[in-house]
Design an enzyme around this catalytic site. Structure first.
Site, PDB file in Angstrom:
ATOM      1  N   HIS A 107       0.846  -1.202   0.000  1.00 30.80           N
ATOM      2  CA  HIS A 107       0.000   0.000   0.000  1.00 30.80           C
ATOM      3  C   HIS A 107       0.872   1.238   0.000  1.00 30.80           C
ATOM      4  O   HIS A 107       1.998   1.224   0.481  1.00 30.80           O
ATOM      5  CB  HIS A 107      -0.933   0.013   1.217  1.00 30.80           C
ATOM      6  CG  HIS A 107      -0.230  -0.180   2.524  1.00 30.80           C
ATOM      7  ND1 HIS A 107       0.131  -1.428   2.977  1.00 30.80           N
ATOM      8  CD2 HIS A 107       0.188   0.702   3.457  1.00 30.80           C
ATOM      9  CE1 HIS A 107       0.730  -1.314   4.160  1.00 30.80           C
ATOM     10  NE2 HIS A 107       0.794  -0.031   4.467  1.00 30.80           N
ATOM     11  N   HIS A 109       0.870   5.290   1.272  1.00 33.79           N
ATOM     12  CA  HIS A 109       0.259   6.292   2.153  1.00 33.79           C
ATOM     13  C   HIS A 109       0.292   7.654   1.458  1.00 33.79           C
ATOM     14  O   HIS A 109       1.334   8.032   0.899  1.00 33.79           O
ATOM     15  CB  HIS A 109       1.057   6.461   3.446  1.00 33.79           C
ATOM     16  CG  HIS A 109       1.122   5.246   4.321  1.00 33.79           C
ATOM     17  ND1 HIS A 109       0.374   5.124   5.466  1.00 33.79           N
ATOM     18  CD2 HIS A 109       1.859   4.110   4.232  1.00 33.79           C
ATOM     19  CE1 HIS A 109       0.668   3.967   6.062  1.00 33.79           C
ATOM     20  NE2 HIS A 109       1.562   3.328   5.318  1.00 33.79           N
TER      21      HIS A 109
HETATM   22  P1  AMP Z   1       1.984   0.330   7.274  1.00 34.77           P
HETATM   23  O1  AMP Z   1       2.557   0.641   8.636  1.00 34.77           O
HETATM   24  O2  AMP Z   1       2.706   1.014   6.165  1.00 34.77           O
HETATM   25  O3  AMP Z   1       1.854  -1.149   7.078  1.00 34.77           O
HETATM   26  O4  AMP Z   1       0.545   0.971   7.263  1.00 34.77           O
HETATM   27  C1  AMP Z   1      -0.619   0.304   7.599  1.00 34.77           C
HETATM   28  C2  AMP Z   1      -1.659   1.367   7.823  1.00 34.77           C
HETATM   29  O5  AMP Z   1      -2.931   0.737   7.833  1.00 34.77           O
HETATM   30  C3  AMP Z   1      -1.519   2.103   9.152  1.00 34.77           C
HETATM   31  O6  AMP Z   1      -1.394   3.488   8.887  1.00 34.77           O
HETATM   32  C4  AMP Z   1      -2.808   1.775   9.884  1.00 34.77           C
HETATM   33  O7  AMP Z   1      -3.282   2.868  10.620  1.00 34.77           O
HETATM   34  C5  AMP Z   1      -3.743   1.417   8.755  1.00 34.77           C
HETATM   35  N1  AMP Z   1      -4.830   0.521   9.056  1.00 34.77           N
HETATM   36  C6  AMP Z   1      -4.788  -0.630   9.781  1.00 34.77           C
HETATM   37  N2  AMP Z   1      -5.993  -1.225   9.780  1.00 34.77           N
HETATM   38  C7  AMP Z   1      -6.818  -0.434   9.026  1.00 34.77           C
HETATM   39  C8  AMP Z   1      -8.189  -0.515   8.636  1.00 34.77           C
HETATM   40  N3  AMP Z   1      -8.987  -1.528   9.027  1.00 34.77           N
HETATM   41  N4  AMP Z   1      -8.689   0.471   7.872  1.00 34.77           N
HETATM   42  C9  AMP Z   1      -7.912   1.493   7.469  1.00 34.77           C
HETATM   43  N5  AMP Z   1      -6.621   1.626   7.797  1.00 34.77           N
HETATM   44  C10 AMP Z   1      -6.070   0.674   8.571  1.00 34.77           C
END
Ligand code: AMP
Length: 144
Positions: A107, A109
């Site tokens: 993903h 950001h």
């Molecule tokens: P990463 O640390 O790059 O893996 O980012 C994962 C992101 O997913 C974090 O910013 C979390 O806050 C976000 N996240 C986790 N669960 C969910 C969810 N159910 N819906 C939306 N965002 C989420």
């Protein structure tokens, strides 16, 4: 989790793609889904994911998928900046636990940033549902 390993179809983003978990969706097409981060690092924090790739990170994703994802990231970043008027915007991507990754479906950001606020590395908590819903509606209107 290591940089290398098996893709886990039980990860939360895979569940969102299947429709098994909810999200504040702001954009979707055949290849890409974009939704608001549930633990926003800043107002407007958005995640963009590929829908059809079982790729955990940048090392595993195929180039065609990455290109489609990045085209959407660029378009949505432009719209988010135009709508929310931040002073700056971060576009970030993490790989492996040691690289800051917590969800193992690739993903990007998009994090709007304002000069009046610091750049915090971590989310301060779960976003307010009413605020997320209002922001979702606002951005969906702009994205079309
Ligand atoms: P990463 O640390 O790059 O893996 O980012 C994962 C992101 O997913 C974090 O910013 C979390 O806050 C976000 N996240 C986790 N669960 C969910 C969810 N159910 N819906 C939306 N965002 C989420």
């Amino acid at each position: 989790m290591s940089l290398f390993g098996e893709y886990d179809s039980q990860n939360i983003f895979a569940a969102i793609i299947r429709g098994d978990a909810p999200c504040y969706k702001i954009y979707e097409d055949d290849d890409v889904l974009a939704f608001l981060d549930l633990f926003p690092q800043a107002y407007g924090h958005t995640l963009v994911i590929p829908k059809n790739a079982k790729a955990r990170n940048l090392l595993e994703v195929d180039g065609d998928t990455l290109a489609k994802m990045m085209a959407t990231v660029q378009r949505l970043t432009g719209i988010i900046v135009d709508e929310l008027k931040p002073d700056g915007v971060q576009v970030m991507q993490f790989n492996g636990t040691a690289g800051g990754q917590t969800v193992f479906h690739i993903h990007m950001h998009i994090v709007p940033r304002w000069e009046s606020q610091g750049i915090g590395a971590h989310a301060s908590g779960k976003g307010d549902p009413a605020e997320l819903a209002a922001l979702q509606e606002r951005l969906v209107k702009r994205i079309g």
